[in-house]
Design an enzyme around this catalytic site. Structure first.
Site, PDB file in Angstrom:
ATOM      1  N   SER A 106       0.852  -1.197   0.000  1.00 34.18           N
ATOM      2  CA  SER A 106       0.000   0.000   0.000  1.00 34.18           C
ATOM      3  C   SER A 106       0.880   1.237   0.000  1.00 34.18           C
ATOM      4  O   SER A 106       1.966   1.253   0.601  1.00 34.18           O
ATOM      5  CB  SER A 106      -0.880   0.020   1.255  1.00 34.18           C
ATOM      6  OG  SER A 106      -1.513   1.278   1.383  1.00 34.18           O
ATOM      7  N   TYR A 119      -1.511  -1.748  10.354  1.00 31.15           N
ATOM      8  CA  TYR A 119      -1.692  -1.993   8.919  1.00 31.15           C
ATOM      9  C   TYR A 119      -0.499  -1.460   8.111  1.00 31.15           C
ATOM     10  O   TYR A 119       0.069  -2.160   7.267  1.00 31.15           O
ATOM     11  CB  TYR A 119      -2.997  -1.334   8.468  1.00 31.15           C
ATOM     12  CG  TYR A 119      -3.272  -1.454   6.984  1.00 31.15           C
ATOM     13  CD1 TYR A 119      -3.709  -2.655   6.436  1.00 31.15           C
ATOM     14  CD2 TYR A 119      -3.084  -0.366   6.128  1.00 31.15           C
ATOM     15  CE1 TYR A 119      -3.954  -2.767   5.069  1.00 31.15           C
ATOM     16  CE2 TYR A 119      -3.332  -0.471   4.774  1.00 31.15           C
ATOM     17  CZ  TYR A 119      -3.774  -1.673   4.247  1.00 31.15           C
ATOM     18  OH  TYR A 119      -4.009  -1.780   2.889  1.00 31.15           O
TER      19      TYR A 119
HETATM   20  N1  LIG Z   1      -8.702  -0.326  -1.006  1.00 28.19           N
HETATM   21  C1  LIG Z   1      -7.625   0.415  -0.790  1.00 28.19           C
HETATM   22  O1  LIG Z   1      -7.698   1.641  -0.668  1.00 28.19           O
HETATM   23  C2  LIG Z   1      -6.270  -0.235  -0.744  1.00 28.19           C
HETATM   24  C3  LIG Z   1      -5.143   0.574  -0.855  1.00 28.19           C
HETATM   25  C4  LIG Z   1      -3.890   0.014  -0.819  1.00 28.19           C
HETATM   26  C5  LIG Z   1      -3.757  -1.343  -0.673  1.00 28.19           C
HETATM   27  N2  LIG Z   1      -4.870  -2.125  -0.544  1.00 28.19           N
HETATM   28  C6  LIG Z   1      -4.657  -3.563  -0.412  1.00 28.19           C
HETATM   29  O2  LIG Z   1      -5.300  -4.175  -1.512  1.00 28.19           O
HETATM   30  C7  LIG Z   1      -5.774  -5.469  -1.123  1.00 28.19           C
HETATM   31  C8  LIG Z   1      -7.264  -5.573  -1.379  1.00 28.19           C
HETATM   32  O3  LIG Z   1      -7.940  -4.523  -0.721  1.00 28.19           O
HETATM   33  P1  LIG Z   1      -9.522  -4.313  -0.823  1.00 28.19           P
HETATM   34  O4  LIG Z   1      -9.768  -2.876  -0.712  1.00 28.19           O
HETATM   35  O5  LIG Z   1     -10.066  -5.068  -1.976  1.00 28.19           O
HETATM   36  O6  LIG Z   1      -9.971  -4.925   0.568  1.00 28.19           O
HETATM   37  P2  LIG Z   1     -10.731  -6.247   0.994  1.00 28.19           P
HETATM   38  O7  LIG Z   1     -10.702  -6.256   2.482  1.00 28.19           O
HETATM   39  O8  LIG Z   1     -12.026  -6.344   0.294  1.00 28.19           O
HETATM   40  O9  LIG Z   1      -9.796  -7.397   0.404  1.00 28.19           O
HETATM   41  C9  LIG Z   1      -9.056  -8.278   1.187  1.00 28.19           C
HETATM   42  C10 LIG Z   1      -9.505  -9.693   0.915  1.00 28.19           C
HETATM   43  O10 LIG Z   1      -8.655 -10.562   1.663  1.00 28.19           O
HETATM   44  C11 LIG Z   1      -9.464 -11.547   2.275  1.00 28.19           C
HETATM   45  N3  LIG Z   1      -8.794 -12.062   3.471  1.00 28.19           N
HETATM   46  C12 LIG Z   1      -8.659 -11.453   4.669  1.00 28.19           C
HETATM   47  N4  LIG Z   1      -8.009 -12.261   5.514  1.00 28.19           N
HETATM   48  C13 LIG Z   1      -7.718 -13.398   4.832  1.00 28.19           C
HETATM   49  C14 LIG Z   1      -7.061 -14.599   5.164  1.00 28.19           C
HETATM   50  N5  LIG Z   1      -6.568 -14.812   6.389  1.00 28.19           N
HETATM   51  N6  LIG Z   1      -6.937 -15.555   4.216  1.00 28.19           N
HETATM   52  C15 LIG Z   1      -7.468 -15.359   2.964  1.00 28.19           C
HETATM   53  N7  LIG Z   1      -8.108 -14.251   2.601  1.00 28.19           N
HETATM   54  C16 LIG Z   1      -8.229 -13.275   3.529  1.00 28.19           C
HETATM   55  C17 LIG Z   1     -10.766 -10.852   2.603  1.00 28.19           C
HETATM   56  O11 LIG Z   1     -11.820 -11.790   2.767  1.00 28.19           O
HETATM   57  C18 LIG Z   1     -10.948  -9.961   1.377  1.00 28.19           C
HETATM   58  O12 LIG Z   1     -11.675 -10.603   0.360  1.00 28.19           O
HETATM   59  C19 LIG Z   1      -5.367  -5.637   0.327  1.00 28.19           C
HETATM   60  O13 LIG Z   1      -4.087  -6.247   0.379  1.00 28.19           O
HETATM   61  C20 LIG Z   1      -5.276  -4.205   0.813  1.00 28.19           C
HETATM   62  O14 LIG Z   1      -4.441  -4.092   1.932  1.00 28.19           O
HETATM   63  C21 LIG Z   1      -6.119  -1.601  -0.574  1.00 28.19           C
END
Ligand SMILES: NC(=O)c1ccc[n+]([C@@H]2O[C@H](COP(=O)([O-])OP(=O)(O)OC[C@H]3O[C@@H](n4cnc5c(N)ncnc54)[C@H](O)[C@@H]3O)[C@@H](O)[C@H]2O)c1
Length: 249
Positions: free
Chosen positions: A142, A155
């Site tokens: 991120s 985080y």
């Molecule tokens: N949305 C944002 O603004 C943003 C920004 C930077 C980085 N990210 C990163 O992008 C990725 C996706 O983010 P998102 O916004 O789609 O969020 P999200 O929470 O919808 O996606 C995370 C997914 O990981 C799954 N997950 C959680 N724990 C788990 C485990 N122990 N085993 C297997 N699966 C598991 C969740 O069920 C979910 O589907 C993440 O790594 C997040 O940190 C998101």
């Protein structure tokens, strides 16, 4: 372009689903895994409807040795013995409690580190026997790592570790001609992000970006496909920030 076998973790929705569908649109064979098995099945169904060979695993916890071992074997079988691309996207992000460092729950800190750091390592560890020359790994971190976003100490720390881990992986796996890179999205409008900020998510940080707009998962897919693919064949150990130009202003 020949189809590759691609594993996307955390693909029940949000960015992971967008990545999986991006690979599917390219004609790749897509395997999806998530703690949310129903969401993963839905993503695989969408990929299949887009014409891709797709499979999904039952409830998979990326922080479990047993689950990741079984997952890698399953994906390798789906790929005829080889895994071409691993996208380590699963993380604890949705529903995280934000607060000053004095108020972060130590148990939640442990959970975040276990899933967001140990998880990607366990997935790569399990997939390693099935990766070969030309395979690649994309670890999703991120852009918060560079801004040091407040109220997210656990985080942000976990995503900083992803950057560091990527460099070690790149060196160790590079000897087998396997590339490993970090994708660092800025704030993206996913359900999880709306869960954190509500309607404010639409405008969060927009004025700090060069492009002056918020981003959707589709804005990040191309960067993931690039890092995973042959156009990036001499790129390894790098971090690609996809944040509409927020970090350098
Ligand atoms: N949305 C944002 O603004 C943003 C920004 C930077 C980085 N990210 C990163 O992008 C990725 C996706 O983010 P998102 O916004 O789609 O969020 P999200 O929470 O919808 O996606 C995370 C997914 O990981 C799954 N997950 C959680 N724990 C788990 C485990 N122990 N085993 C297997 N699966 C598991 C969740 O069920 C979910 O589907 C993440 O790594 C997040 O940190 C998101």
């Amino acid at each position: 372009m020949s189809p590759r076998t691609v594993l996307v973790t955390g693909a029940a929705g949000g960015l992971g689903r967008a990545f999986a569908l991006g690979f599917a649109a390219r004609g790749d064979r897509v395997a999806v895994a998530d703690l949310d098995a129903a969401g993963a099945a839905e993503t695989a169904d969408l990929a299949a409807r887009a014409g891709a060979a797709a499979t999904w695993s039952g409830k998979t916890d990326v922080s479990s040795v047993d689950d990741t071992t079984a997952l890698a074997a399953e994906v390798a079988a789906f790929g005829g013995g080889r895994i071409d691309v691993v996208v380590n996207n699963a993380a604890v992000y949705a529903g995280l409690h934000r607060g000053p460092l004095e108020e972060i729950d130590p148990d939640e800190f442990d959970l975040v580190l276990r899933v967001n750091v140990k998880g990607p390592w366990l997935v790569v560890r399990a997939c390693s026997p099935f990766l070969g020359a030309g395979s690649s790994v994309v670890n999703v971190a991120s852009a918060t790592v560079f801004s040091g976003s407040e109220q997210w100490l656990h985080y942000v720390s976990s995503k900083g570790a992803v950057l560091a881990m990527t460099r070690v992986m790149a060196k160790e796996l590079g000897r087998r001609e396997i590339r490993v890179n970090t994708l660092a999205p800025g704030f993206v409008l996913t359900e999880a992000s709306f869960g954190h900020l509500g309607e404010d998510a639409e405008t969060y940080g927009v004025e700090r970006g060069a492009l002056r707009r918020s981003s959707t998962p589709d804005d990040v897919v191309g960067a993931c496909l690039f890092l995973a693919g042959d156009d990036a064949r001499f790129v390894s150990g790098q971090t690609l920030v996809v944040d509409g130009g927020r970090q350098f202003l």
